[in-house]
Design a protein around this motif. Sequence first.
Motif, short mmCIF file in Angstrom:
data_model
loop_
_atom_site.label_atom_id
_atom_site.label_comp_id
_atom_site.label_asym_id
_atom_site.label_seq_id
_atom_site.Cartn_x
_atom_site.Cartn_y
_atom_site.Cartn_z
N LEU A 1 33.20 28.10 45.71
CA LEU A 1 34.42 28.79 46.13
C LEU A 1 35.51 28.69 45.07
O LEU A 1 36.28 29.64 44.87
N THR A 2 35.60 27.56 44.37
CA THR A 2 36.57 27.43 43.29
C THR A 2 36.27 28.41 42.17
O THR A 2 37.18 29.00 41.57
N LEU A 3 34.98 28.59 41.87
CA LEU A 3 34.60 29.58 40.86
C LEU A 3 35.01 30.99 41.30
O LEU A 3 35.52 31.78 40.49
N LEU A 4 34.80 31.29 42.58
CA LEU A 4 35.21 32.61 43.08
C LEU A 4 36.73 32.79 43.02
O LEU A 4 37.21 33.91 42.83
N CYS A 5 37.48 31.70 43.17
CA CYS A 5 38.94 31.79 43.02
C CYS A 5 39.31 32.27 41.62
O CYS A 5 40.20 33.11 41.45
N ASP A 6 38.63 31.72 40.61
CA ASP A 6 38.93 32.11 39.23
C ASP A 6 38.37 33.49 38.89
O ASP A 6 38.89 34.17 38.01
N LEU A 7 37.32 33.90 39.58
CA LEU A 7 36.77 35.24 39.36
C LEU A 7 37.55 36.32 40.09
O LEU A 7 37.39 37.50 39.79
N GLY A 8 38.39 35.91 41.05
CA GLY A 8 39.10 36.88 41.89
C GLY A 8 39.89 37.93 41.13
O GLY A 8 39.76 39.13 41.40
N PRO A 9 40.72 37.56 40.15
CA PRO A 9 41.52 38.59 39.45
C PRO A 9 40.72 39.48 38.51
O PRO A 9 41.26 40.47 38.01
N MET A 10 39.46 39.15 38.24
CA MET A 10 38.70 39.90 37.25
C MET A 10 38.23 41.24 37.81
O MET A 10 37.99 41.38 39.00
N GLN A 11 38.11 42.20 36.92
CA GLN A 11 37.66 43.54 37.27
C GLN A 11 36.33 43.82 36.59
O GLN A 11 36.12 43.48 35.43
N GLY A 12 35.41 44.46 37.31
CA GLY A 12 34.14 44.89 36.75
C GLY A 12 34.13 46.38 36.49
O GLY A 12 35.16 47.07 36.58
N ASP A 13 32.97 46.89 36.17
CA ASP A 13 32.85 48.33 35.91
C ASP A 13 33.09 49.15 37.17
O ASP A 13 33.55 50.29 37.10
N MET A 14 32.80 48.57 38.33
CA MET A 14 32.95 49.27 39.61
C MET A 14 34.21 48.85 40.36
O MET A 14 34.38 49.23 41.51
N GLY A 15 35.08 48.08 39.75
CA GLY A 15 36.31 47.65 40.42
C GLY A 15 36.37 46.14 40.51
O GLY A 15 35.77 45.42 39.71
N PRO A 16 37.11 45.61 41.50
CA PRO A 16 37.24 44.15 41.64
C PRO A 16 35.88 43.49 41.88
O PRO A 16 34.98 44.07 42.50
N LEU A 17 35.74 42.27 41.39
CA LEU A 17 34.47 41.56 41.52
C LEU A 17 34.31 40.88 42.87
O LEU A 17 33.26 40.98 43.50
N VAL A 18 35.35 40.20 43.33
CA VAL A 18 35.22 39.34 44.52
C VAL A 18 35.59 40.07 45.81
O VAL A 18 34.97 39.82 46.85
N ALA A 19 36.57 40.96 45.77
CA ALA A 19 37.09 41.59 47.00
C ALA A 19 36.00 42.28 47.83
O ALA A 19 36.02 42.17 49.06
N PRO A 20 35.03 42.99 47.24
CA PRO A 20 34.00 43.63 48.09
C PRO A 20 33.14 42.64 48.88
O PRO A 20 32.47 43.04 49.83
N HIS A 21 33.15 41.36 48.52
CA HIS A 21 32.33 40.35 49.20
C HIS A 21 33.19 39.50 50.13
O HIS A 21 32.87 38.33 50.37
N MET A 22 34.25 40.09 50.64
CA MET A 22 35.20 39.36 51.47
C MET A 22 34.54 38.79 52.74
O MET A 22 34.83 37.66 53.15
#
Length: 587
Positions: free
Chosen positions: A330-351
């Motif tokens: 979960l801490t790793l996902l916290c740091d990945l949260g602001p990152m954007q991928g080719d299809m948009g945000p990385l973490v938000a779709p897996h809410m």
Amino acid sequence: MADRNAQLAARIAAVKPVPATVQLLEKQLLNGDRDIREQGVESITKIQPPPEPLTDMLHRLLHHENWYARRTTAAATSKCAELDETAEMAIHKVAAAQLEHEDPDVRSCVACSLLAIYRSSLSETPPKSAALGIERRVFPPPAAKDEPPKGDEDAPTTARSEDSMAGAAAAGNVDTEYAELAVMEIAQRLAHDKPEIRELALSTLSQMGAAAVPYGKKLGQMVADDEVSVVVAAVAAWQQLGPHAASGIEEVVKILHHQQEFYRRQAHKVLLDAAQESGEDVIEYVIKALTDLQSKRKEDRDKQSGRRTPPGSKGSSEEAPVKVVLRAVLTLLCDLGPMQGDMGPLVAPHMKAIVTFIEDPDIDIRAVAIRCLIAAGPEVVSGNGYKVLRKKMELRNVTISKAAMDVLRGLAPINPIIAGTIGQVLWEESLDQLPETMRQRSMVLNVLGGAQANAKKFLEYIAREMESADFKVRRAAMEAFVDLKEHAVPASPEIAKRLIHADPLVRRLTVECIQLMGVHGIKLLPRVKGLLDTEEDPDVIHAIKRALEGKGGLAADVLSKPRRASIGTRRASLKSQRRGGVDSGHG
């Protein structure tokens, strides 16, 4: 005597004759003049010496006592890769055979030689001597007494040694087949017993780019190597290779389960670097690990509660406890949260995979899950995200509802939809005074208190809640104004109206609110002071005195300044001054 002659003849017959071209080349490679050494390296492809005597000579010179001889020999070895008859012998017999040598300088030379062979097959320039890590101290010549010092003050005091790899294999002159052999020899040393050889193999392979793609899984496993120096080299290799090592992301995610925190931290660092260019692959394996941990966490809670767990559900003794691993993921996902991928945000779709952990009974896991959802950004509440959080916020379970409230409060400043939707609850007054209704109303005020500028259109309704009959609602409204800070300044007239409310509890709460607002409620302090003249309730008087004392003398400074006269008063004083001047003139 005859036996001795026979032995001598046998020894002479065993001596391999060295061709004159190889003897001349050896003298050139050992010459102290740099230009002569370069000529010797360049002449290899022209004179084409016999393969076996040539490679024997190069193998011997790699152990020479002079460092420049060893580096020139490494350049000559890579030059031999341009000759089809000598290429394989130069790679296997000369370079690869010395990768495990006890002398680190010899190992570095042959590794650089193999790297030059690979780069030449890609039409790239060979590695320079800077890659060998050689530095030589350079002292400026002494200046004359009367001559001012010359040169830039910021000029470096050290310089690289002469470029002993200048004569390495020319770009594009080495066949791809030989480059693959060079890469294979380096990759085989990744599993060597000695850590210094594994470290050299990692640092060399990290400079080979796409050639490292088949070895991504091994690179991922080496992040958990027993030797710390190898782990550091593996992390540096991941940073340098980027997407070429993406095939090992799954192995790095497994290291998050490691028993030692050091390795979990290194895996965290590697995955963050890999997400810069391979974010979709990283998030895929991390969410998969999170889903597996969800079932393990349930079994762990059942075990703690005394329930019987299904057979085969026990974790490995080499892995950390499920709670520790879950926090790491979960801490790793916290740091990945602001990152954007080719299809948009990385973490938000897996809410949905993350939101289940705000119901965990462990406060540490709930806290990390809340931070993770907030870090994922405003897209968390898109789709059904807001409905899911709002439904959890309305639960009677105080722990879960408070966790959902914290998520909405954290997202309210960056998503105006949250404040605009949840604030509508305040438009109408509550029809009942049930404890659960009041608790939900106080949580709405808490969310608006963190909405910053998005709570602007609800300031009037927040002020109205300061008159509520429920203490928790009144307190939540006051705390909302305090948390809004400068965004609560437009509500100053509404707050001032509550200073003359009929209920002394409301008046006292309003005074405390102005006090806690600090510099943002400083304009209301004169009204608080004026309330002393008419106030009769002792609790309100005590609150007024405490507010007027202020923190750091702030209230005293404001009240000591003379108030500006109104416009009508100033006009009347000006007229009286003019009349006085006219009368004195006539006199």
